[in-house]
Write an enzyme that holds these catalytic residues in place. Structure first.
Site, PDB file in Angstrom:
ATOM      1  N   TYR A 206       0.855  -1.184   0.000  1.00 15.62           N
ATOM      2  CA  TYR A 206       0.000   0.000   0.000  1.00 15.62           C
ATOM      3  C   TYR A 206       0.893   1.237   0.000  1.00 15.62           C
ATOM      4  CZ  TYR A 206      -3.686  -3.238   1.467  1.00 15.62           C
ATOM      5  OH  TYR A 206      -4.580  -4.281   1.532  1.00 15.62           O
ATOM      6  N   PRO A 298     -13.477  -2.065  -3.067  1.00 12.57           N
ATOM      7  CA  PRO A 298     -12.518  -3.178  -2.937  1.00 12.57           C
ATOM      8  C   PRO A 298     -11.334  -2.867  -2.025  1.00 12.57           C
ATOM      9  CG  PRO A 298     -12.401  -2.216  -5.134  1.00 12.57           C
ATOM     10  CD  PRO A 298     -13.447  -1.458  -4.400  1.00 12.57           C
ATOM     11  N   TYR A 391      -8.618  -7.486   8.816  1.00 15.12           N
ATOM     12  CA  TYR A 391      -8.121  -7.533   7.433  1.00 15.12           C
ATOM     13  C   TYR A 391      -8.392  -8.904   6.821  1.00 15.12           C
ATOM     14  CZ  TYR A 391      -4.619  -6.714   3.717  1.00 15.12           C
ATOM     15  OH  TYR A 391      -3.960  -6.540   2.527  1.00 15.12           O
TER      16      TYR A 391
END
Ligand SMILES: Cc1cc2nc3c(=O)[nH]c(=O)nc-3n(C[C@H](O)[C@H](O)[C@H](O)COP(=O)(O)OP(=O)(O)OC[C@H]3O[C@@H](n4cnc5c(N)ncnc54)[C@H](O)[C@@H]3O)c2cc1C
Length: 394
Positions: A206, A298, A391
């Site tokens: 990320y 998403p 997560y």
């Protein structure tokens, strides 16, 4: 156009052959319940449409419980860590050792759909591809019906005991459904890319950057998904390859952490981040599952997982009603699913705020909050456990 005559009455009529419709159809067929799936796209189209890839352990368990995990057991890959890159540096979270110590299974959605189609047909299910559901009726009576149209323009009415709306966020079931909903329009758009090349590292990365979010999601040894936050009005085709690779390299800080492995970009599209929660997700004899019941951005990879778990809940309730004459679980279907959907949205919303540069009048303050959150995630075991549990879990 001409109207065909179809005397077929299914026990369950399913709209849509995505993960939700196909898991539902497979479980029902396995229990000896007669179903028909109507799918707008061709079989080749649904078996090639690349979307999700990360499956939660609960989804994998459901697929295993109903004998639908042959492909993912042999070709799925375990994934247990992710990395954040920010202006302050990088940190990796090996979530397989945090929280409930759970891991993802990476298995491309198109491969799962291919497996599920083959198994559904093997179990005697009837899949009508290139058939669009146009209208729904008598949802509060004993014999609801769906009017569908084939590519050749033949319109067919089809009756059923129950209808399952698994036709996605923009399908007929969602449009027909007049239920209260809450929505969040993020004003954030991603350019979603599939690249024929291995990922730089075998983790999700990320990139939290002032120019916008960038992400790397491994999909297999030779395919990588990349996301780049872009202007909502962008045309994906107007991004040159050079601009794409330069933006990815900048936002993922490739100069510092290793060059990206470039390759041909074989798919590109825009994903507008938007979330919607419906409650209830049933009306009369129509029950929604998957994206039809709740569209979720998403950002935390929850959509396909919610689709699989929702399909399992609905299948169990339909089996109890159709085989045992007990409609209690059907009546409780929304009450069982909506809290799970809300939890997934809450984490997805949290991730969106974590990953994107804040906008609006309080953006400077929000940026400070974002940095504090990232710092906690990098340094606090309690925060890391919270992250890992949400997560991977669903
Ligand atoms: C780029 C991208 C990446 C994603 N990554 C992830 C991820 O990593 N993990 C994750 O969990 N989720 C992810 N998702 C979300 C996930 O793909 C969806 O949540 C999932 O496909 C939902 O499954 P579904 O069966 O509900 O709907 P769908 O897969 O959308 O299937 C619905 C089907 O209904 C058909 N249909 C529509 N209208 C009609 C009609 N009128 N008549 C007949 N058929 C109709 C459509 O053709 C379609 O085949 C991602 C999504 C995108 C776009």
């Amino acid at each position: 156009m001409h109207v065909g005559r179809d005397d077929r009455i299914a026990e369950v009529l399913i709209l849509g052959a995505g993960p939700a419709g196909l898991v539902l159809g497979n479980i029902l067929q396995g229990a000896g319940i007669d179903s028909v799936i109507l799918e707008r796209g061709s079989r080749a189209h649904i078996e090639q449409r690349a979307r999700a890839g990360f499956l939660a352990p609960e989804s994998v368990a459901v697929l295993g419980e109903y004998g639908l995990d042959g492909g993912l057991r042999t070709r799925g890959r375990t994934h247990d860590s992710c990395e954040f890159r920010t202006a302050a540096g990088r940190f990796e979270l090996s979530y397989g050792g945090l929280g409930r110590r759970e891991v993802h299974t990476v298995y491309p959605q198109q491969d799962l759909v291919t497996d599920l189609v083959a198994e559904y047909l093997r179990r005697g299910g009837e899949l009508r591809c290139e058939t669009t559901a146009l209208r729904l009726g008598d949802l509060h009576g004993d014999r609801p019906w769906v009017l569908s149209r084939t590519l050749e323009g033949v319109e067919n009415p089809l009756g059923a005991s129950y209808v399952a709306g698994c036709d996605g966020a923009r399908g007929l079931a969602r449009k027909t459904f007049a239920a209260p909903s809450s929505t969040c329009e993020y004003d954030i758009t991603w350019l979603a890319l599939l690249v024929q090349a291995p990922p730089t590292t075998d983790t999700v990365v990320y990139g939290v950057h002032r120019d916008g979010f960038a992400g790397q999601m491994p999909r297999g040894p030779e395919v990588t998904r990349y996301y780049l936050q872009c202007d909502p009005h962008d045309d994906p085709l107007h991004w040159s390859e050079q601009r794409i690779w330069n933006s990815l390299a900048t936002r993922l800080d490739a100069g510092r952490y290793g060059s990206l492995r470039a390759g041909p970009i074989f798919e590109r599209g825009l994903v507008r981040l938007r979330s919607e929660i419906l409650d209830p997700i049933q009306q009369g004899r129509l029950f929604l599952a998957g994206d039809a019941a709740s569209s979720i951005s998403p950002s935390a990879a929850k959509g396909a997982n919610l689709a699989i778990l929702g399909a399992r809940s609905l299948a169990r309730a339909l089996i109890a009603a159709l085989r045992g004459g007990d409609t209690t679980a059907l009546q409780r279907y929304s009450a069982e699913c909506v809290p799970r959907i809300r939890r997934a949205h809450e984490f997805s919303h949290w991730m969106i705020n974590l990953l994107h540069p804040p906008a609006g009048p309080n953006h400077a303050f929000e940026r400070d909050m974002q940095q504090a959150r990232l710092h906690s995630l990098a340094t606090s075991r309690t925060h890391q456990d919270f992250f890992a549990e949400n997560y991977v879990g669903i």
